[in-house]
Design a protein around this motif. Structure first.
Motif, PDB file in Angstrom:
ATOM      1  N   THR A  35      -7.387  -6.797  -7.378  1.00 13.77           N
ATOM      2  CA  THR A  35      -8.178  -5.578  -7.268  1.00 13.77           C
ATOM      3  C   THR A  35      -7.399  -4.588  -6.418  1.00 13.77           C
ATOM      4  OG1 THR A  35      -9.312  -6.302  -5.265  1.00 13.77           O
ATOM      5  CG2 THR A  35     -10.330  -6.905  -7.382  1.00 13.77           C
ATOM      6  N   MET A  36      -7.689  -3.311  -6.599  1.00 13.08           N
ATOM      7  CA  MET A  36      -7.005  -2.291  -5.803  1.00 13.08           C
ATOM      8  C   MET A  36      -7.301  -2.495  -4.317  1.00 13.08           C
ATOM      9  SD  MET A  36      -5.046  -0.370  -7.548  1.00 13.08           S
ATOM     10  CE  MET A  36      -4.839   1.325  -7.054  1.00 13.08           C
TER      11      MET A  36
ATOM     12  N   THR B  69      -6.457   2.431  -0.521  1.00 10.18           N
ATOM     13  CA  THR B  69      -6.571   2.462  -1.981  1.00 10.18           C
ATOM     14  C   THR B  69      -6.272   3.858  -2.511  1.00 10.18           C
ATOM     15  OG1 THR B  69      -8.953   2.774  -1.775  1.00 10.18           O
ATOM     16  CG2 THR B  69      -8.193   0.540  -2.173  1.00 10.18           C
TER      17      THR B  69
ATOM     18  N   VAL C   7      -3.496   4.947  -5.395  1.00  6.63           N
ATOM     19  CA  VAL C   7      -3.837   5.757  -6.568  1.00  6.63           C
ATOM     20  C   VAL C   7      -3.010   7.037  -6.580  1.00  6.63           C
ATOM     21  CG1 VAL C   7      -5.678   7.094  -7.679  1.00  6.63           C
ATOM     22  CG2 VAL C   7      -6.148   4.802  -6.808  1.00  6.63           C
TER      23      VAL C   7
ATOM     24  N   TRP D 279       0.709   5.869  -7.496  1.00  4.69           N
ATOM     25  CA  TRP D 279       0.918   5.120  -8.734  1.00  4.69           C
ATOM     26  C   TRP D 279       0.071   5.630  -9.890  1.00  4.69           C
ATOM     27  CZ3 TRP D 279       4.990   2.043  -8.957  1.00  4.69           C
ATOM     28  CH2 TRP D 279       5.559   1.645  -7.755  1.00  4.69           C
TER      29      TRP D 279
ATOM     30  N   SER E 219      -2.724   4.861 -11.272  1.00  2.00           N
ATOM     31  CA  SER E 219      -3.814   3.985 -11.685  1.00  2.00           C
ATOM     32  C   SER E 219      -3.434   2.537 -11.409  1.00  2.00           C
ATOM     33  CB  SER E 219      -4.121   4.157 -13.175  1.00  2.00           C
ATOM     34  OG  SER E 219      -3.038   3.680 -13.949  1.00  2.00           O
ATOM     35  N   LYS E 220      -4.425   1.693 -11.448  1.00  2.00           N
ATOM     36  CA  LYS E 220      -4.178   0.257 -11.285  1.00  2.00           C
ATOM     37  C   LYS E 220      -3.306  -0.252 -12.431  1.00  2.00           C
ATOM     38  CE  LYS E 220      -6.554  -4.180 -11.267  1.00  2.00           C
ATOM     39  NZ  LYS E 220      -7.849  -4.840 -11.375  1.00  2.00           N
ATOM     40  N   GLU E 221      -3.571   0.231 -13.636  1.00  5.98           N
ATOM     41  CA  GLU E 221      -2.805  -0.216 -14.799  1.00  5.98           C
ATOM     42  C   GLU E 221      -1.319   0.091 -14.644  1.00  5.98           C
ATOM     43  OE1 GLU E 221      -5.705   1.563 -15.064  1.00  5.98           O
ATOM     44  OE2 GLU E 221      -6.900  -0.191 -15.601  1.00  5.98           O
TER      45      GLU E 221
ATOM     46  N   LEU F 209       0.336   0.568 -11.807  1.00  4.28           N
ATOM     47  CA  LEU F 209       0.845  -0.281 -10.740  1.00  4.28           C
ATOM     48  C   LEU F 209       1.119  -1.691 -11.254  1.00  4.28           C
ATOM     49  CD1 LEU F 209       1.504  -0.824  -7.756  1.00  4.28           C
ATOM     50  CD2 LEU F 209      -0.938  -1.155  -7.376  1.00  4.28           C
ATOM     51  N   LEU F 210       0.209  -2.242 -12.037  1.00  7.22           N
ATOM     52  CA  LEU F 210       0.391  -3.594 -12.568  1.00  7.22           C
ATOM     53  C   LEU F 210       1.495  -3.647 -13.621  1.00  7.22           C
ATOM     54  CD1 LEU F 210      -3.261  -4.955 -12.734  1.00  7.22           C
ATOM     55  CD2 LEU F 210      -1.562  -5.161 -10.906  1.00  7.22           C
TER      56      LEU F 210
END
Length: 102
Positions: A31-32, A43, A47, A50, A52-54, A56-57
């Motif tokens: 999770t973020m 967090t 954001v 990067w 978004s989380k997507e 970053l992943l």
């Protein structure tokens, strides 16, 4: 003179945090908030940098795969097929994370 930051090292450190979290908690545990807490960032900072989380992943997945392959390529000449078997703790974490991405 302004302070120049090495963004590559900062990104690598963040990805290493993600690798450790992924090995410990699996993909659903990323999770973020957990990433931010483990990397000692906010967090909103994640954001902001990067997007978004997507994203970053995606970067973490790419770097993890690159590190895993580099380790195998480096060890293959002296170990042969044994290079695919992780031996040190860091190699084991990379292998766990790489398998989790898959």
């Amino acid at each position: 003179m302004p302070l120049l930051l090495n963004t590559q090292n900062r990104a690598d450190r963040l990805v290493w945090v993600i690798v450790q979290l992924l090995a410990a908690h699996g993909i659903r545990g990323l999770t973020m908030r957990r990433i931010a807490d483990a990397s000692r960032l906010s967090t909103s900072s994640l954001v902001h940098h990067w997007g978004s989380k997507e994203r970053l992943l995606q970067v973490a997945c790419f770097k993890t795969t690159r590190w895993r392959l580099d380790d195998i390529v480096f060890r293959t000449p002296r170990e042969g097929l044994g290079a695919f078997v992780p031996q040190e703790r860091e190699s084991m974490l990379l292998a766990q994370a790489w398998l989790a991405w898959r």
